[in-house]
Design a protein around this motif. Sequence first.
Motif, mmCIF file in Angstrom:
data_model
loop_
_atom_site.group_PDB
_atom_site.id
_atom_site.type_symbol
_atom_site.label_atom_id
_atom_site.label_comp_id
_atom_site.label_asym_id
_atom_site.label_seq_id
_atom_site.Cartn_x
_atom_site.Cartn_y
_atom_site.Cartn_z
ATOM 1 N N TYR A 1 0.873 -1.174 0.000
ATOM 2 C CA TYR A 1 0.000 0.000 0.000
ATOM 3 C C TYR A 1 0.913 1.229 0.000
ATOM 4 O O TYR A 1 1.830 1.313 0.820
ATOM 5 C CB TYR A 1 -0.862 0.045 1.262
ATOM 6 N N VAL B 1 -8.049 -3.116 1.326
ATOM 7 C CA VAL B 1 -8.143 -2.068 0.308
ATOM 8 C C VAL B 1 -9.446 -1.291 0.442
ATOM 9 O O VAL B 1 -9.469 -0.053 0.399
ATOM 10 C CB VAL B 1 -8.015 -2.662 -1.104
ATOM 11 N N ALA B 2 -10.560 -1.994 0.597
ATOM 12 C CA ALA B 2 -11.852 -1.313 0.728
ATOM 13 C C ALA B 2 -11.899 -0.463 1.987
ATOM 14 O O ALA B 2 -12.513 0.610 1.996
ATOM 15 C CB ALA B 2 -12.986 -2.331 0.727
ATOM 16 N N ASP C 1 -10.090 2.730 1.224
ATOM 17 C CA ASP C 1 -10.940 3.542 0.338
ATOM 18 C C ASP C 1 -12.063 4.229 1.111
ATOM 19 O O ASP C 1 -12.414 5.376 0.826
ATOM 20 C CB ASP C 1 -11.547 2.671 -0.767
ATOM 21 N N ARG D 1 -10.228 6.861 4.056
ATOM 22 C CA ARG D 1 -9.103 7.727 3.702
ATOM 23 C C ARG D 1 -9.429 9.185 3.992
ATOM 24 O O ARG D 1 -10.493 9.683 3.628
ATOM 25 C CB ARG D 1 -8.753 7.535 2.234
ATOM 26 N N ASN E 1 -11.449 -0.363 -10.517
ATOM 27 C CA ASN E 1 -10.854 -0.465 -9.180
ATOM 28 C C ASN E 1 -9.463 -1.096 -9.268
ATOM 29 O O ASN E 1 -9.246 -2.219 -8.797
ATOM 30 C CB ASN E 1 -11.758 -1.312 -8.264
ATOM 31 N N ASN F 1 -6.757 -0.701 -7.683
ATOM 32 C CA ASN F 1 -6.091 -1.063 -6.434
ATOM 33 C C ASN F 1 -6.476 -2.461 -5.966
ATOM 34 O O ASN F 1 -5.713 -3.125 -5.265
ATOM 35 C CB ASN F 1 -6.417 -0.039 -5.342
ATOM 36 N N LYS F 2 -7.673 -2.904 -6.340
ATOM 37 C CA LYS F 2 -8.099 -4.256 -5.988
ATOM 38 C C LYS F 2 -7.594 -5.291 -6.990
ATOM 39 O O LYS F 2 -7.629 -6.489 -6.720
ATOM 40 C CB LYS F 2 -9.626 -4.316 -5.885
#
Length: 411
Positions: free
Chosen positions: A143, A258-259, A262, A265, A349, A351-352
């Motif tokens: 990350y 990750v979620a 999101d 943040r 998405n 990042n996922k």
Amino acid sequence: MKRYLCLAAFAACFAGPAQAVEIQVGYAYGSIFDETMRQIVEGFSAAHPDIEITFRASYENYEDATNTVLREAVADTLPDVSFQGLNRQAVLVERGIARPLDPFIAQETDFDADGYHRAMLKLSTFDGGIYGLPFSVSTPIGYYNMDMLEAAGVEGRPETWDEVAEACRKIVANGQDAAFLHWNITGNWLLQAALWSQGVPTIRDGRLNMENPQGVAALESIRTVVRDCRMKNVSGGDALKSFAAGELAMMFTTTAYVATVDGTRVGDWAFVTGPYPGIGGAPKALPAGGNAAMLTSTSQDPEVLEAAWQFIKYATSGEGAAVVARTTGYIPPNKVANEVLLADFYARNPNKETAVKQLPLLAEWFAYPGDNGLAATRTIEDYLEEIVVGGADDMPGLRDEMVADVNDLLN
């Protein structure tokens, strides 16, 4: 007194008609999966109004999940369905707690077409029998707060632990918190990742397989982050909060969060994920994290068993797996979810998608064999804590002591 809970966000249990069949379900990591389960049960109840789902208090982690179920087996208070870490399924099979799913699968008309491909089922196959259906799969990832990296003069995302150390030195010199490695995540997962990244399995012939140069290198990769990144001794949850608040430049942990990042943040900084760093090069393999739904019911009532099977099937179906992807960072193991229901999801998405791209690297997440397997997990964590908290510097010596203690337990 037994404690049964609905999800924290629920006003009441999902209940069907007065004659509904009730099943009890247990799962780990409520902070990650509460919303996932809420949505899954919402869809399941619409399709099965005659089945009532009651959730037990969520397990803290996968070790807690296994310990709890082992105690419940002795007390004859097992849930009908239990979601267990992929590395902890074997002990429930060996103890006769998990029931085989093959009789239920045999009654399905087109199981493969529903997305349950062989590679998925292999994760829960023991001695030729299927004892679980994988619910979520994860890989470790990086990350990154790209604003903090760029401000410190770091170009791009580091791809090896040496590059992580170099980036950390620049970030620390810039007066900021550099990195956190989730070293004590469940099941010694990231130690196993450090070994697998070099192509070395954690267990060989029933023993801890670290009496080799790769074993020392694995420990040194952890020491690198502690030393060069001046890593703070905080919990994974606190590190996650710091990263989401824009106060931490890099974090290395499961894709599952990750979620969460999101959704929590703070600020307008650039959040990007990246492949997990390797030792001297790109990883050769990575342990498959995640969990599977297992039938642990002691009921002899065919209606209860069928209801439990229907919930397991729905939770791991294309519909259920798509909910997992949308509400967490986990990878759905169901092909229908990935190929049909989520066709454009990862394009929106990225990042996922990082973990999805690492799927070809998936290797076994080992559980330590024998009755002392959970104790071995804790012993390894104690030794890793010496690096994180005690500043241990002699990695060959620490490795030798750890291997001796763990193999005594395994013997």
